[in-house]
Design an enzyme around this catalytic site. Sequence first.
Site, PDB file in Angstrom:
ATOM      1  N   ASP A  98       0.844  -1.200  -0.061  1.00  0.00           N
ATOM      2  CA  ASP A  98       0.017   0.012   0.083  1.00  0.00           C
ATOM      3  C   ASP A  98       1.061   0.948   0.049  1.00  0.00           C
ATOM      4  O   ASP A  98       1.900   1.524   0.875  1.00  0.00           O
ATOM      5  CB  ASP A  98      -0.884  -0.042   1.231  1.00  0.00           C
ATOM      6  CG  ASP A  98      -2.431   0.448   1.046  1.00  0.00           C
ATOM      7  OD1 ASP A  98      -2.273   1.517   0.429  1.00  0.00           O
ATOM      8  OD2 ASP A  98      -3.291   0.107   1.307  1.00  0.00           O
ATOM      9  N   ASP A 200      -3.107   4.766  -2.184  1.00  0.00           N
ATOM     10  CA  ASP A 200      -4.105   5.281  -1.336  1.00  0.00           C
ATOM     11  C   ASP A 200      -4.252   6.820  -1.432  1.00  0.00           C
ATOM     12  O   ASP A 200      -3.575   7.652  -1.594  1.00  0.00           O
ATOM     13  CB  ASP A 200      -3.376   5.304   0.331  1.00  0.00           C
ATOM     14  CG  ASP A 200      -4.644   5.457   1.122  1.00  0.00           C
ATOM     15  OD1 ASP A 200      -5.497   4.702   1.490  1.00  0.00           O
ATOM     16  OD2 ASP A 200      -4.586   6.579   1.941  1.00  0.00           O
ATOM     17  N   GLU A 257      -6.505   3.893  -5.855  1.00  0.00           N
ATOM     18  CA  GLU A 257      -7.784   4.161  -5.144  1.00  0.00           C
ATOM     19  C   GLU A 257      -7.857   5.651  -5.464  1.00  0.00           C
ATOM     20  O   GLU A 257      -7.688   6.769  -4.738  1.00  0.00           O
ATOM     21  CB  GLU A 257      -7.664   3.983  -3.598  1.00  0.00           C
ATOM     22  CG  GLU A 257      -8.892   4.259  -2.877  1.00  0.00           C
ATOM     23  CD  GLU A 257      -8.907   4.609  -1.599  1.00  0.00           C
ATOM     24  OE1 GLU A 257      -9.792   4.335  -0.801  1.00  0.00           O
ATOM     25  OE2 GLU A 257      -8.069   5.568  -1.258  1.00  0.00           O
ATOM     26  N   HIS A 329     -11.635  -3.012   2.690  1.00  0.00           N
ATOM     27  CA  HIS A 329     -11.392  -3.064   3.999  1.00  0.00           C
ATOM     28  C   HIS A 329     -12.032  -1.633   4.616  1.00  0.00           C
ATOM     29  O   HIS A 329     -12.074  -1.319   5.776  1.00  0.00           O
ATOM     30  CB  HIS A 329      -9.967  -2.951   4.449  1.00  0.00           C
ATOM     31  CG  HIS A 329      -9.204  -1.561   3.564  1.00  0.00           C
ATOM     32  ND1 HIS A 329      -9.093  -1.538   2.509  1.00  0.00           N
ATOM     33  CD2 HIS A 329      -8.764  -0.595   4.360  1.00  0.00           C
ATOM     34  CE1 HIS A 329      -8.666  -0.293   2.068  1.00  0.00           C
ATOM     35  NE2 HIS A 329      -8.262   0.374   3.356  1.00  0.00           N
ATOM     36  N   ASP A 330     -12.564  -1.091   3.774  1.00  0.00           N
ATOM     37  CA  ASP A 330     -13.399   0.345   3.989  1.00  0.00           C
ATOM     38  C   ASP A 330     -14.810   0.164   3.789  1.00  0.00           C
ATOM     39  O   ASP A 330     -15.618   1.401   3.842  1.00  0.00           O
ATOM     40  CB  ASP A 330     -12.938   1.298   3.017  1.00  0.00           C
ATOM     41  CG  ASP A 330     -11.632   1.814   3.096  1.00  0.00           C
ATOM     42  OD1 ASP A 330     -11.071   1.863   4.320  1.00  0.00           O
ATOM     43  OD2 ASP A 330     -10.933   2.550   2.152  1.00  0.00           O
TER      44      ASP A 330
HETATM   45  O1  TEU Z   1      -9.253   5.585   2.145  1.00  0.00           O
HETATM   46  C1  TEU Z   1      -9.705   6.808   1.339  1.00  0.00           C
HETATM   47  C2  TEU Z   1     -11.079   7.303   1.276  1.00  0.00           C
HETATM   48  O2  TEU Z   1     -11.414   8.424   0.689  1.00  0.00           O
HETATM   49  C3  TEU Z   1     -12.484   6.536   1.717  1.00  0.00           C
HETATM   50  O3  TEU Z   1     -12.206   5.155   1.736  1.00  0.00           O
HETATM   51  C4  TEU Z   1     -13.173   7.298   2.902  1.00  0.00           C
HETATM   52  O4  TEU Z   1     -12.584   8.394   3.303  1.00  0.00           O
HETATM   53  C5  TEU Z   1     -13.213   6.070   4.279  1.00  0.00           C
HETATM   54  O5  TEU Z   1     -13.505   4.953   3.872  1.00  0.00           O
HETATM   55  C6  TEU Z   1     -14.103   6.623   5.206  1.00  0.00           C
HETATM   56  O6  TEU Z   1     -14.976   5.810   5.864  1.00  0.00           O
HETATM   57  C7  TEU Z   1      -8.093   5.327   1.994  1.00  0.00           C
HETATM   58  C8  TEU Z   1      -8.026   3.866   2.847  1.00  0.00           C
HETATM   59  O7  TEU Z   1      -8.612   2.788   2.067  1.00  0.00           O
HETATM   60  C9  TEU Z   1      -8.611   3.928   3.973  1.00  0.00           C
HETATM   61  O8  TEU Z   1      -8.612   2.676   4.712  1.00  0.00           O
HETATM   62  C10 TEU Z   1      -7.971   4.998   4.865  1.00  0.00           C
HETATM   63  O9  TEU Z   1      -8.621   5.402   6.106  1.00  0.00           O
HETATM   64  C11 TEU Z   1      -7.866   6.341   4.090  1.00  0.00           C
HETATM   65  O10 TEU Z   1      -7.199   6.245   3.015  1.00  0.00           O
HETATM   66  C12 TEU Z   1      -6.730   7.341   4.720  1.00  0.00           C
HETATM   67  O11 TEU Z   1      -5.649   6.905   4.562  1.00  0.00           O
END
Ligand code: TEU
Length: 556
Positions: A98, A200, A257, A329-330
């Site tokens: 990542d 990311d 992403e 994971h989000d």
């Molecule tokens: O996520 C970026 C993002 O903009 C979204 O996924 C969102 O803000 C978030 O899921 C709100 O719940 C990436 C990563 O995938 C995430 O795990 C991190 O928290 C984020 O960046 C910050 O690095």
Amino acid sequence: MKKKWWHEKVAYQIYPKSFMDSNNDGIGDLRGIIGKLDYLQELGVEIVWLSPIYCSPLADQGYDISDYYNIDPRFGTMEDMDELIAEGKKRGIGIVMDLVVNHCSDEHEWFKKACEDPDGQYGKYFYIEDMKDGKVPCNWRSYFGGSVWEPLPGHPDKCYLHLFHKKQPDLNWENPQLRDEIYTMINWWLEKGLAGFRIDAIINIKKALPWRDYETDRDDGMIKPQRMLEDAVGIGEFLGEMRDRCFQVYDAFTAGEVFNEKEEDFPDFIGDNGYFSTMYDFRANNCGKSDKGWYDRTPVTPDQYRDSCFFSQKRAGDIGFYSNIIENHDEPRGVSHYIPEGDQNDVSKKMLGTLMFMLKGLPFIYQGQEIGMENTTFTSIDQIDDISTLDEYQVALNAGLTPEEALKTVAAESRDNARTPFQWNDGVNAGFTEGTPWLQVNPNYTRINLESQRNDPDSVYQYYRKLIALRKDPEYKETVVYGELIPVWEDQSNLMAFYRKSEEKTLLVIANFRREPRTIKLDTPYKKIVLNNCPKLTGTDSEITLEGYQVVILEV
Ligand code: TEU
Ligand code: CA
């Protein structure tokens, strides 16, 4: 579209903290992953992305990096990482890390030095501004709630920018010296033999400057950062530079992403010679989201799901490959999110998997998806660890929901749903650890686990293996990987159907995205059933009846 070495592959995301714990401290680790490489090979995946394992205070589970050149001791050592890369290679598996470079941790050396001397070299690595009459430079709201501005430690008259958590200060990409540092770091890792990076939150590296207020979108007087992104121009200069100086040199695989890119910039992102190899298609995941917060979210209907997928497919067309997902994971688990309660079963799980695999693009499995893992149950907010969920809980309370209602809404959306430990077997803690897992195991592990599915030919796991095998089958490969996607019967509700057409073959994918059966008259008789998520298919070669959530891949 030029053919690329990674096009035919299947990718897999590991969330290291929750995959496999080798030393029973309750936290998944690199040795745990090394021990499961044979499993990943058996499954058939060839690209494996690890969510961050760098040194980190884990305020945002590793997305807050305090040292880019070292492995967090909780995850292992650099020797473990080197071994993972080498052992992966032996099994035809490329390891992808990542790349989190929109921000670092407030515990990174750079930020500590910036606090010591805000006007010095490291102060310029961040966005540090003077407060004017106690006021911050603009009214942007952080993705995790509250202002994006936080007082700079030791300097109450100054503040620093963080689009995410206050422990994630944004790096200043306008500074060429900072960019050099990042490129050196990327190449240092690629030199080790990594296959590439997942990148990311990358759209955020370009800010609309100078700082300015925008019209607020909530009662808090602030505005989401996405509004500013609309006005930010010139990200291509940074991304093109990073491609030329890093990724291109190593022919690395990169998955961006990317949210909120400008429509006209899309080909620059993943077209031939794009900034990245591929980017995730989040269109379906974003369906039903509300500016007000998670509590205001509406469920995604099957038609919205289908229309989102087809929209993206049309957009990518012959330009490049999206990476297709149902969860990460989000996000909550795909089956819990897209399939109504009561219908979440092996049949509907296989249906979602089939649709994801048969879209054009790179299929990206999230750990546990291949055994049909589901959302977990949260009975108290104390069981939730994720900062984003805790913020959204507060947002829901502020909007007037009772604690019970607030918990219910955020439990359905929580990122922790996807972060519960992998369910290996029905033993203690699902075989993840003999210690106390950092996040509770989903109580359904006695029913849903790998061991019980491994030798069951009808399991979700064995079905995913078939999907992966189909993508590699010399007879179907060309069509599954490169065939044109042509939607069909879009006027029929709760039906998702499309052709995949190459010069040699035509496949027809038909999914009955509802509980009730339905009969479909085919345009031409089918020759063969290539895959079916149910024991049989009723009807004739030109008129078929699909059971609830049945999906078939037909050769026509
Ligand atoms: O996520 C970026 C993002 O903009 C979204 O996924 C969102 O803000 C978030 O899921 C709100 O719940 C990436 C990563 O995938 C995430 O795990 C991190 O928290 C984020 O960046 C910050 O690095
Ligand atoms: Ca461990």
